[in-house]
Design an enzyme around this catalytic site. Structure first.
Site, PDB file in Angstrom:
ATOM      1  N   ALA A   8       0.807  -1.223   0.000  1.00 53.92           N
ATOM      2  CA  ALA A   8       0.000   0.000   0.000  1.00 53.92           C
ATOM      3  C   ALA A   8       0.839   1.271   0.000  1.00 53.92           C
ATOM      4  O   ALA A   8       0.337   2.341  -0.308  1.00 53.92           O
ATOM      5  CB  ALA A   8      -0.930  -0.004   1.208  1.00 53.92           C
ATOM      6  N   GLN A  79      -6.055  -0.306   2.098  1.00 53.05           N
ATOM      7  CA  GLN A  79      -5.679   0.428   3.311  1.00 53.05           C
ATOM      8  C   GLN A  79      -6.001   1.903   3.018  1.00 53.05           C
ATOM      9  O   GLN A  79      -5.333   2.544   2.213  1.00 53.05           O
ATOM     10  CB  GLN A  79      -4.186   0.243   3.607  1.00 53.05           C
ATOM     11  CG  GLN A  79      -3.761   0.819   4.927  1.00 53.05           C
ATOM     12  CD  GLN A  79      -2.252   0.752   5.144  1.00 53.05           C
ATOM     13  OE1 GLN A  79      -1.491   0.458   4.216  1.00 53.05           O
ATOM     14  NE2 GLN A  79      -1.817   1.031   6.351  1.00 53.05           N
ATOM     15  N   GLY A  84       0.751   2.879   8.514  1.00 53.73           N
ATOM     16  CA  GLY A  84       1.822   2.040   9.042  1.00 53.73           C
ATOM     17  C   GLY A  84       1.575   0.555   8.821  1.00 53.73           C
ATOM     18  O   GLY A  84       0.475   0.126   8.457  1.00 53.73           O
ATOM     19  N   THR A  85       2.628  -0.219   9.080  1.00 48.92           N
ATOM     20  CA  THR A  85       2.581  -1.652   8.756  1.00 48.92           C
ATOM     21  C   THR A  85       1.598  -2.429   9.654  1.00 48.92           C
ATOM     22  O   THR A  85       0.946  -3.356   9.186  1.00 48.92           O
ATOM     23  CB  THR A  85       3.987  -2.267   8.878  1.00 48.92           C
ATOM     24  OG1 THR A  85       4.609  -1.769  10.072  1.00 48.92           O
ATOM     25  CG2 THR A  85       4.852  -1.912   7.695  1.00 48.92           C
ATOM     26  N   GLY A 142      15.077  -1.870  11.283  1.00 53.51           N
ATOM     27  CA  GLY A 142      14.655  -2.273  12.619  1.00 53.51           C
ATOM     28  C   GLY A 142      15.687  -3.280  13.125  1.00 53.51           C
ATOM     29  O   GLY A 142      15.910  -4.317  12.489  1.00 53.51           O
ATOM     30  N   ASN A 169      15.402  -6.730  11.019  1.00 54.53           N
ATOM     31  CA  ASN A 169      14.096  -7.275  10.654  1.00 54.53           C
ATOM     32  C   ASN A 169      13.956  -7.231   9.136  1.00 54.53           C
ATOM     33  O   ASN A 169      14.077  -6.171   8.532  1.00 54.53           O
ATOM     34  CB  ASN A 169      13.036  -6.388  11.324  1.00 54.53           C
ATOM     35  CG  ASN A 169      11.625  -6.789  10.950  1.00 54.53           C
ATOM     36  OD1 ASN A 169      11.403  -7.834  10.338  1.00 54.53           O
ATOM     37  ND2 ASN A 169      10.675  -5.963  11.336  1.00 54.53           N
ATOM     38  N   HIS A 320      18.530   7.582 -32.043  1.00 52.28           N
ATOM     39  CA  HIS A 320      19.866   7.243 -32.540  1.00 52.28           C
ATOM     40  C   HIS A 320      20.960   8.088 -31.879  1.00 52.28           C
ATOM     41  O   HIS A 320      20.712   9.183 -31.406  1.00 52.28           O
ATOM     42  CB  HIS A 320      19.919   7.359 -34.057  1.00 52.28           C
ATOM     43  CG  HIS A 320      19.371   8.637 -34.592  1.00 52.28           C
ATOM     44  ND1 HIS A 320      18.029   8.874 -34.737  1.00 52.28           N
ATOM     45  CD2 HIS A 320      20.000   9.746 -35.024  1.00 52.28           C
ATOM     46  CE1 HIS A 320      17.861  10.081 -35.233  1.00 52.28           C
ATOM     47  NE2 HIS A 320      19.029  10.636 -35.408  1.00 52.28           N
TER      48      HIS A 320
HETATM   49  P1  TTP Z   1       8.215   1.172   3.752  1.00 50.79           P
HETATM   50  O1  TTP Z   1       9.351   0.778   2.861  1.00 50.79           O
HETATM   51  O2  TTP Z   1       8.481   1.549   5.137  1.00 50.79           O
HETATM   52  O3  TTP Z   1       7.388   2.355   3.068  1.00 50.79           O
HETATM   53  P2  TTP Z   1       7.180   2.615   1.562  1.00 50.79           P
HETATM   54  O4  TTP Z   1       7.159   1.357   0.768  1.00 50.79           O
HETATM   55  O5  TTP Z   1       5.954   3.450   1.374  1.00 50.79           O
HETATM   56  O6  TTP Z   1       8.495   3.423   1.127  1.00 50.79           O
HETATM   57  P3  TTP Z   1       9.082   4.856   1.585  1.00 50.79           P
HETATM   58  O7  TTP Z   1       9.666   4.678   2.954  1.00 50.79           O
HETATM   59  O8  TTP Z   1      10.125   5.106   0.534  1.00 50.79           O
HETATM   60  O9  TTP Z   1       7.989   5.878   1.520  1.00 50.79           O
HETATM   61  O10 TTP Z   1       7.113   0.022   3.784  1.00 50.79           O
HETATM   62  C1  TTP Z   1       7.422  -1.327   3.938  1.00 50.79           C
HETATM   63  C2  TTP Z   1       6.357  -2.139   3.258  1.00 50.79           C
HETATM   64  O11 TTP Z   1       5.085  -1.946   3.878  1.00 50.79           O
HETATM   65  C3  TTP Z   1       6.176  -1.800   1.822  1.00 50.79           C
HETATM   66  O12 TTP Z   1       5.967  -3.004   1.123  1.00 50.79           O
HETATM   67  C4  TTP Z   1       4.916  -0.943   1.808  1.00 50.79           C
HETATM   68  C5  TTP Z   1       4.133  -1.456   2.971  1.00 50.79           C
HETATM   69  N1  TTP Z   1       3.325  -0.463   3.688  1.00 50.79           N
HETATM   70  C6  TTP Z   1       1.944  -0.571   3.660  1.00 50.79           C
HETATM   71  O13 TTP Z   1       1.386  -1.468   3.016  1.00 50.79           O
HETATM   72  N2  TTP Z   1       1.204   0.329   4.372  1.00 50.79           N
HETATM   73  C7  TTP Z   1       1.759   1.327   5.100  1.00 50.79           C
HETATM   74  O14 TTP Z   1       1.020   2.121   5.734  1.00 50.79           O
HETATM   75  C8  TTP Z   1       3.201   1.418   5.115  1.00 50.79           C
HETATM   76  C9  TTP Z   1       3.888   2.500   5.904  1.00 50.79           C
HETATM   77  C10 TTP Z   1       3.941   0.496   4.390  1.00 50.79           C
END
Ligand code: TTP
Length: 413
Positions: A8, A79, A84-85, A142, A169, A320
């Protein structure tokens, strides 16, 4: 077991390439990054995959559809706020029955990592199994402290010299349902996100079993544009040559060259593999295509062009008498005759480039330009090493570009 892939994010460090595509859909060595992960899961018997999408989600959905073409069943959850993750993984609560593999969609992995992860997971003994990797520069990840095989502590991006270990991580886990209880209780972090590492810390505090598995296999977290060039190099080194298109007489091929259907190599083309050429490409005559170059579909390369170690995305023309080295050029670009991209500094030092308003060292002695989608260059335009051009911009004839350019700009001499 089922799997959840996170796709996302906005991929802000990968701009300008992510202005028009999600990072996970950027192509390397013949396919989008996330397709490699879907195929690894499939090859390990994981057929039910939930993709968490958000930023430019239609591009993901239009490509993978229901997954049948890729031998899996794909469903999607959007999402709505990129919070965030932990927030992203939380969307998978109704999808899983027992345990689930979760991985970031922007990883390039050795196939064995998932096989070993599954074989090491014992549902009755473990709440979370987390894949770690030993690295030299842990502070941008991490960082994980491990004791007797169990995760004791996780510190997000510690200052240089303050990392408690060299284990990081990798963004690959197996969780049981307990993680959703912790995700629902996770508070917003000082970085303003709901982070899965905070949910894991809660598991550790409650004496849940969070086990570490340290892999020695290849793992790359693709964040910045030059990392795309690096994985393209690595993946192309593994391809097997095959000629499905047409090769005129007078073409020289060394090494592994994959030429897809409908493509033509015109007389005088000299190729040093590994090179991957997509469908309906038209290369030459008399061009020099050097190792570790990937062309998407419908790419045209004119007479007397030299291209090395680069990604040229679909529907792009390179006119070219041009030179492209160690570069990424987006889709639908027109690179006019005599465009030259420099990839080496006079002082031979590694090339620096601006990532999110901060100068970063790519660590590469050779890095060319990073050019977004739908960019046009005029004849005899030149680019300094490490320069980035935003999507839909025009670089006029004869311009010598020293600095990054935003999107929708017109730069004239
Ligand atoms: P990140 O690499 O932290 O974030 P990003 O992919 O958006 O890159 P940047 O830091 O350059 O802006 O994310 C780790 C993984 O998690 C990546 O596959 C995207 C996903 N992710 C989500 O699905 N939702 C979220 O809210 C976030 C922050 C990340």
């Amino acid at each position: 077991m089922k799997a959840i892939i996170l796709s996302a994010g906005e991929g802000t460090r990968m701009r300008p390439l992510t202005l028009t595509k999600p990072k996970t859909m950027l192509p390397v060595a013949g396919k989008p990054i996330m397709q490699y992960n879907i195929e690894i899961l499939r090859d390990n018997g994981i057929k039910d995959i939930l993709l968490i999408v958000g930023y430019k989600e239609d591009i993901v959905k239009n490509y993978f559809k229901d997954g049948k073409e890729f031998g899996v069943n794909i469903s999607y959850k959007t999402q709505t706020n990129l919070a965030g993750t932990a927030n992203a993984i939380g969307y998978g609560e109704d999808f899983i029955n027992d345990s689930v593999i979760v991985l970031n969609g922007d990883l390039i992995l050795n196939n064995d990592i998932i096989e070993e992860l599954i074989s090491k997971y014992n549902e009755s003994e473990v709440d979370t199994l987390m894949v770690l990797k030993e690295v030299n520069n842990p502070s941008s990840f991490g960082v994980v402290e491990v004791e007797n095989g169990l995760v004791k502590n996780i510190v997000e991006k510690p200052k240089k010299g303050e990392a408690p270990s060299n284990l990081i991580n990798t963004g690959i886990y197996i969780f049981n349902k307990d993680i959703f209880d912790k995700i629902n209780k996770t508070q917003i972090s000082s970085r303003g996100e709901y982070e899965i590492t905070d949910s894991l810390s809660m598991q550790i505090e409650e004496n849940k079993i969070v086990k570490a598995y340290v892999t020695t296999k290849d793992w790359i977290d693709v964040g910045r544009p030059w990392e795309l060039i690096e994985i393209n190099e690595r993946l192309l080194k593994k391809i097997k040559g095959e000629i499905k298109g047409k090769v005129e007489s007078g073409v020289t091929i060394h090494g592994e060259v994959f030429l897809d259907e409908g493509s033509i190599l015109k007389s005088g083309v000299y190729i040093e593999g590994s090179v991957y050429i997509g469908k309906n490409c038209d290369i030459g005559p008399n061009s020099y295509i050097r190792g570790n170059t990937y062309f998407g579909d419908n790419v045209h390369v004119g007479n007397a062009v030299e291209i090395k170690n680069s990604i040229i995305m679909e529907n792009t023309n390179v006119g070219h008498l041009s030179y492209v080295g160690d570069s990424v050029i987006g889709s639908n670009c027109n690179i006019a005759a005599g465009t030259n991209i420099a990839n080496l500094r006079f002082d031979n030092k590694s090339v620096k480039t601006i990532i999110k308003n901060k100068k970063e060292d790519s660590g590469r002695r050779k890095l060319g330009a990073i050019i977004g989608d739908s960019v046009k260059t005029g004849i005899n335009s030149s680019f300094s090493p490490g320069v980035k051009v935003g999507s839909s911009s025009t670089i006029g004839s004869g311009v010598l570009l020293y600095h990054d350019v935003g999107s929708n700009m017109r730069i004239l001499v």
